[in-house]
Write a protein that holds these residues in place. Structure first.
Motif, short mmCIF file in Angstrom:
data_model
loop_
_atom_site.label_atom_id
_atom_site.label_comp_id
_atom_site.label_asym_id
_atom_site.label_seq_id
_atom_site.Cartn_x
_atom_site.Cartn_y
_atom_site.Cartn_z
N LEU A 125 0.83 -1.20 0.00
CA LEU A 125 0.00 0.00 0.00
C LEU A 125 0.87 1.25 0.00
CD1 LEU A 125 -2.84 -0.91 2.52
CD2 LEU A 125 -2.79 -1.17 0.03
N ALA A 126 0.49 2.20 -0.81
CA ALA A 126 1.20 3.47 -0.90
C ALA A 126 0.54 4.48 0.04
CB ALA A 126 1.14 3.99 -2.34
N PRO A 127 1.31 5.50 0.45
CA PRO A 127 0.67 6.59 1.20
C PRO A 127 -0.47 7.16 0.35
CG PRO A 127 3.06 6.79 1.26
CD PRO A 127 2.75 5.69 0.29
N ALA A 128 -1.47 7.68 1.01
CA ALA A 128 -2.68 8.23 0.38
C ALA A 128 -3.66 7.16 -0.06
CB ALA A 128 -2.36 9.18 -0.77
N VAL A 149 -2.53 -0.57 10.30
CA VAL A 149 -1.88 -0.66 9.00
C VAL A 149 -0.37 -0.64 9.19
CG1 VAL A 149 -1.64 0.38 6.71
CG2 VAL A 149 -3.82 0.58 7.94
N GLN A 150 0.31 -1.66 8.64
CA GLN A 150 1.77 -1.73 8.70
C GLN A 150 2.31 -1.91 7.29
OE1 GLN A 150 4.16 -1.70 11.38
NE2 GLN A 150 5.50 -1.55 9.62
N THR A 151 2.94 -0.89 6.78
CA THR A 151 3.62 -1.01 5.48
C THR A 151 5.08 -0.71 5.70
OG1 THR A 151 2.94 1.25 4.94
CG2 THR A 151 1.60 -0.51 4.04
N ASP A 152 5.44 0.53 5.84
CA ASP A 152 6.78 0.96 6.19
C ASP A 152 6.66 1.82 7.44
OD1 ASP A 152 8.12 -0.15 3.90
OD2 ASP A 152 7.26 1.48 2.71
#
Length: 170
Positions: A125-128, A149-152
């Motif tokens: 998932l990208a920011p926004a 939510v955990q992405t980076d």
């Protein structure tokens, strides 16, 4: 029910623990209505994994109201009804407003809770990215859904309720 458990990230452990606490509290009548979801990127598979946990009683009551008949959440014929409802109430959109392709992996239900597994293949998932979550909120005005939510970087926690049905990740 038939389901395939994704290779859960380390972040899923707190969710499963919280799901257990949710399940423990649902055995008695309850005045709270909540759902938990974990969205995390699994670097090994390259997929974004989504695990939802809801109180079985609340979901069963909603489905009975929607379909006019009691559905046994532990039976295979209830998965289609759960899927249809969840896919309408929970989705993700990219920054351009296009829905991301959520794949349904399955459902695990017991007397206390319902756990739903989804994923987005080959994507972080990208920011926004916007999350739309009205699962049970449309039915139960007091419903609050927490999504981690955990992405980076650090985990982002989003709270969905009747005033906040679509939120953006940073």
């Amino acid at each position: 029910m038939k389901w395939r458990l994704p290779a859960l990230s380390l972040l899923a452990s707190p969710l499963l623990l919280a799901g257990g606490l949710l399940a423990a509290g649902s055995a008695a009548a309850h005045n709270f209505h909540m759902g938990l979801a974990d969205i995390s990127y699994n670097a090994r598979s390259g997929n974004t994994e989504i695990v939802h946990t809801y109180t079985a009683h609340d979901l069963a009551t909603l489905l009975t109201d929607l379909y006019g008949r009691n559905l046994d959440l532990g039976q295979p014929d209830s998965e289609a009804a759960i899927r249809k409802y969840v896919e309408r109430q929970f989705y993700l959109e990219d920054a351009g407003g296009r829905r991301l392709p959520l794949q349904w992996l399955g459902v695990k239900a017991d007397a206390d809770s319902v756990t739903i597994y989804q994923e987005i293949a080959g994507r972080k998932l990208a920011p926004a990215t916007r999350i739309h979550n009205t699962v049970l909120i449309d039915f139960q005005p007091a419903q609050k859904n927490t999504v981690n939510v955990q992405t980076d970087g650090p985990v982002q926690t989003l709270i969905f309720d009747q005033q906040h049905v679509q939120l953006e990740i940073r």
